[in-house]
Design a protein around this motif. Structure first.
Motif, PDB file in Angstrom:
ATOM      1  N   SER A  34       0.828  -1.205   0.000  1.00  0.00           N
ATOM      2  CA  SER A  34       0.000   0.000   0.000  1.00  0.00           C
ATOM      3  C   SER A  34       0.864   1.259   0.000  1.00  0.00           C
ATOM      4  CB  SER A  34      -0.927  -0.009   1.216  1.00  0.00           C
ATOM      5  OG  SER A  34      -1.769  -1.153   1.204  1.00  0.00           O
ATOM      6  N   LEU A  35       1.911   1.274   0.826  1.00  0.00           N
ATOM      7  CA  LEU A  35       2.788   2.443   0.892  1.00  0.00           C
ATOM      8  C   LEU A  35       3.526   2.658  -0.422  1.00  0.00           C
ATOM      9  CD1 LEU A  35       4.290   2.036   4.479  1.00  0.00           C
ATOM     10  CD2 LEU A  35       2.529   3.654   3.736  1.00  0.00           C
ATOM     11  N   SER A  36       3.856   1.571  -1.126  1.00  0.00           N
ATOM     12  CA  SER A  36       4.574   1.708  -2.395  1.00  0.00           C
ATOM     13  C   SER A  36       3.712   2.336  -3.482  1.00  0.00           C
ATOM     14  CB  SER A  36       5.080   0.342  -2.857  1.00  0.00           C
ATOM     15  OG  SER A  36       3.997  -0.517  -3.171  1.00  0.00           O
ATOM     16  N   LEU A  37       2.392   2.313  -3.322  1.00  0.00           N
ATOM     17  CA  LEU A  37       1.491   2.866  -4.337  1.00  0.00           C
ATOM     18  C   LEU A  37       1.176   4.342  -4.117  1.00  0.00           C
ATOM     19  CD1 LEU A  37      -1.105  -0.016  -4.793  1.00  0.00           C
ATOM     20  CD2 LEU A  37       0.850   0.539  -6.243  1.00  0.00           C
ATOM     21  N   ILE A  38       1.564   4.891  -2.982  1.00  0.00           N
ATOM     22  CA  ILE A  38       1.233   6.286  -2.694  1.00  0.00           C
ATOM     23  C   ILE A  38       1.834   7.248  -3.720  1.00  0.00           C
ATOM     24  CG2 ILE A  38       1.586   8.140  -1.010  1.00  0.00           C
ATOM     25  CD1 ILE A  38       1.159   6.146   1.191  1.00  0.00           C
ATOM     26  N   PRO A  39       3.111   7.099  -4.145  1.00  0.00           N
ATOM     27  CA  PRO A  39       3.628   8.015  -5.180  1.00  0.00           C
ATOM     28  C   PRO A  39       2.813   7.979  -6.469  1.00  0.00           C
ATOM     29  CG  PRO A  39       5.432   6.863  -4.120  1.00  0.00           C
ATOM     30  CD  PRO A  39       4.175   6.213  -3.630  1.00  0.00           C
ATOM     31  N   ALA A  40       2.346   6.797  -6.870  1.00  0.00           N
ATOM     32  CA  ALA A  40       1.534   6.700  -8.083  1.00  0.00           C
ATOM     33  C   ALA A  40       0.191   7.403  -7.900  1.00  0.00           C
ATOM     34  CB  ALA A  40       1.316   5.235  -8.456  1.00  0.00           C
ATOM     35  N   VAL A 120      -6.425   6.850  -0.566  1.00  0.00           N
ATOM     36  CA  VAL A 120      -6.355   6.940  -2.028  1.00  0.00           C
ATOM     37  C   VAL A 120      -7.467   7.829  -2.568  1.00  0.00           C
ATOM     38  CG1 VAL A 120      -6.649   5.630  -4.166  1.00  0.00           C
ATOM     39  CG2 VAL A 120      -5.173   4.751  -2.355  1.00  0.00           C
ATOM     40  N   PHE A 121      -8.692   7.576  -2.164  1.00  0.00           N
ATOM     41  CA  PHE A 121      -9.807   8.366  -2.680  1.00  0.00           C
ATOM     42  C   PHE A 121      -9.761   9.797  -2.155  1.00  0.00           C
ATOM     43  CE2 PHE A 121     -11.547   4.214  -3.735  1.00  0.00           C
ATOM     44  CZ  PHE A 121     -12.167   4.469  -4.951  1.00  0.00           C
ATOM     45  N   GLY A 122      -9.234   9.988  -0.964  1.00  0.00           N
ATOM     46  CA  GLY A 122      -9.073  11.354  -0.476  1.00  0.00           C
ATOM     47  C   GLY A 122      -8.065  12.136  -1.292  1.00  0.00           C
ATOM     48  N   VAL A 123      -6.942  11.494  -1.643  1.00  0.00           N
ATOM     49  CA  VAL A 123      -5.925  12.161  -2.471  1.00  0.00           C
ATOM     50  C   VAL A 123      -6.476  12.456  -3.856  1.00  0.00           C
ATOM     51  CG1 VAL A 123      -3.662  11.869  -3.554  1.00  0.00           C
ATOM     52  CG2 VAL A 123      -4.002  11.189  -1.172  1.00  0.00           C
ATOM     53  N   LEU A 124      -7.168  11.487  -4.450  1.00  0.00           N
ATOM     54  CA  LEU A 124      -7.730  11.709  -5.786  1.00  0.00           C
ATOM     55  C   LEU A 124      -8.826  12.774  -5.754  1.00  0.00           C
ATOM     56  CD1 LEU A 124      -7.947   8.044  -7.124  1.00  0.00           C
ATOM     57  CD2 LEU A 124      -6.220   9.780  -7.634  1.00  0.00           C
ATOM     58  N   ALA A 125      -9.588  12.836  -4.672  1.00  0.00           N
ATOM     59  CA  ALA A 125     -10.631  13.862  -4.574  1.00  0.00           C
ATOM     60  C   ALA A 125     -10.041  15.258  -4.518  1.00  0.00           C
ATOM     61  CB  ALA A 125     -11.493  13.603  -3.340  1.00  0.00           C
ATOM     62  N   ALA A 126      -8.795  15.380  -4.044  1.00  0.00           N
ATOM     63  CA  ALA A 126      -8.146  16.691  -3.997  1.00  0.00           C
ATOM     64  C   ALA A 126      -7.907  17.272  -5.383  1.00  0.00           C
ATOM     65  CB  ALA A 126      -6.824  16.594  -3.237  1.00  0.00           C
ATOM     66  N   SER A 127      -8.016  16.463  -6.430  1.00  0.00           N
ATOM     67  CA  SER A 127      -7.845  16.979  -7.789  1.00  0.00           C
ATOM     68  C   SER A 127      -8.985  17.902  -8.197  1.00  0.00           C
ATOM     69  CB  SER A 127      -7.758  15.811  -8.782  1.00  0.00           C
ATOM     70  OG  SER A 127      -8.948  15.038  -8.781  1.00  0.00           O
ATOM     71  N   TRP A 128     -10.062  17.947  -7.416  1.00  0.00           N
ATOM     72  CA  TRP A 128     -11.186  18.845  -7.721  1.00  0.00           C
ATOM     73  C   TRP A 128     -10.983  20.243  -7.144  1.00  0.00           C
ATOM     74  CZ3 TRP A 128     -14.949  17.800 -11.086  1.00  0.00           C
ATOM     75  CH2 TRP A 128     -15.166  16.468 -11.426  1.00  0.00           C
TER      76      TRP A 128
END
Length: 227
Positions: A34-40, A120-128
């Motif tokens: 899970s931690l390895s996917l954070i940069p992506a 993950v969804f919180g980080v992606l939601a920040a794109s708004w």
């Protein structure tokens, strides 16, 4: 009661990790993965930040659809990996399900997969945030609701599967459903080759994502577009 249920869950999990080493190995491996996917995920957020709202919505709905399928299928394949949340384990205490359900609900969310996808969804939601504070607030709320949908859909699927596969007749019905699902792969592939891959991407996929955005699966990540 909530604190008691959480204490019992974590105490049971600790004993399981001490008794069965493979559970600890999978827990550590899942955390490292899970931690390895954070940069992506961060890179994806910055990429979506510069896209149009409709493109951003389609990408998030497609991602949520894939993740939702994983949350439904994976628990069926490795059911029993985390059996500390089984309400039947508390039957000997003489407690009603309604009394322990708030604690079990909170305990369900305090797992590595749930916390990871909440991040993950919180980080992606920040794109708004490029669309204003209202869209960002709606996107963050939608991200939380999406994770709740994923977690509880996995629990419901596992519970229903356990009941459906309890008898020989139900297993035959389940096998027939699997065969029917596999048989649909042929017609889908035929449509893909008949219409062409580019046509499917240009017309069929957008229609599919638009319909998924109207379901509980994609409504959370698509709500910011309406806002």
């Amino acid at each position: 009661m909530v604190a008691t249920v959480l204490s019992l869950k974590f105490r049971t999990m600790r004993h399981q990790l001490q008794r069965e080493w493979w559970r600890g190995l999978m827990l550590v491996g899942g955390a490292i993965w899970s931690l390895s996917l954070i940069p992506a995920v961060v890179w994806a957020q910055f990429s979506l930040l510069h896209q149009a709202p409709q493109v951003r919505e389609s990408a998030l709905v497609a991602f949520t659809l894939v993740v939702a399928l994983g949350w439904i299928v994976v628990p069926l394949l490795i059911s029993g990996l985390d059996d500390t949340l089984d309400p039947g384990r508390f039957a000997s205490l003489g407690l009603h399900a309604q009394a322990i359900m708030p604690g079990l609900t909170l305990a369900t969310l305090l797992t590595v997969p749930a916390l990871f996808f909440l991040l993950v969804f919180g980080v992606l939601a920040a794109s708004w945030r490029a669309e204003g504070s209202l869209a960002l607030a709606v996107a963050l709320v939608g991200a939380v609701l999406t994770v709740l949908m994923l977690v509880f859909s996995a629990r419901l699927t596992t519970a229903w599967a356990g009941r459906l596969l309890a008898s020989r007749r139900s297993r035959l019905y389940a096998m027939a459903a699997v065969v029917a699902g596999v048989s649909l792969v042929g017609p889908a592939a035929w449509v893909l080759f008949r219409d062409g891959f580019e046509v499917v991407l240009d017309y069929d996929v957008p229609v599919l994502l638009e319909q998924v955005a109207r379901t509980p699966i994609g409504a959370g990540v698509a709500a910011a577009t309406a806002a």
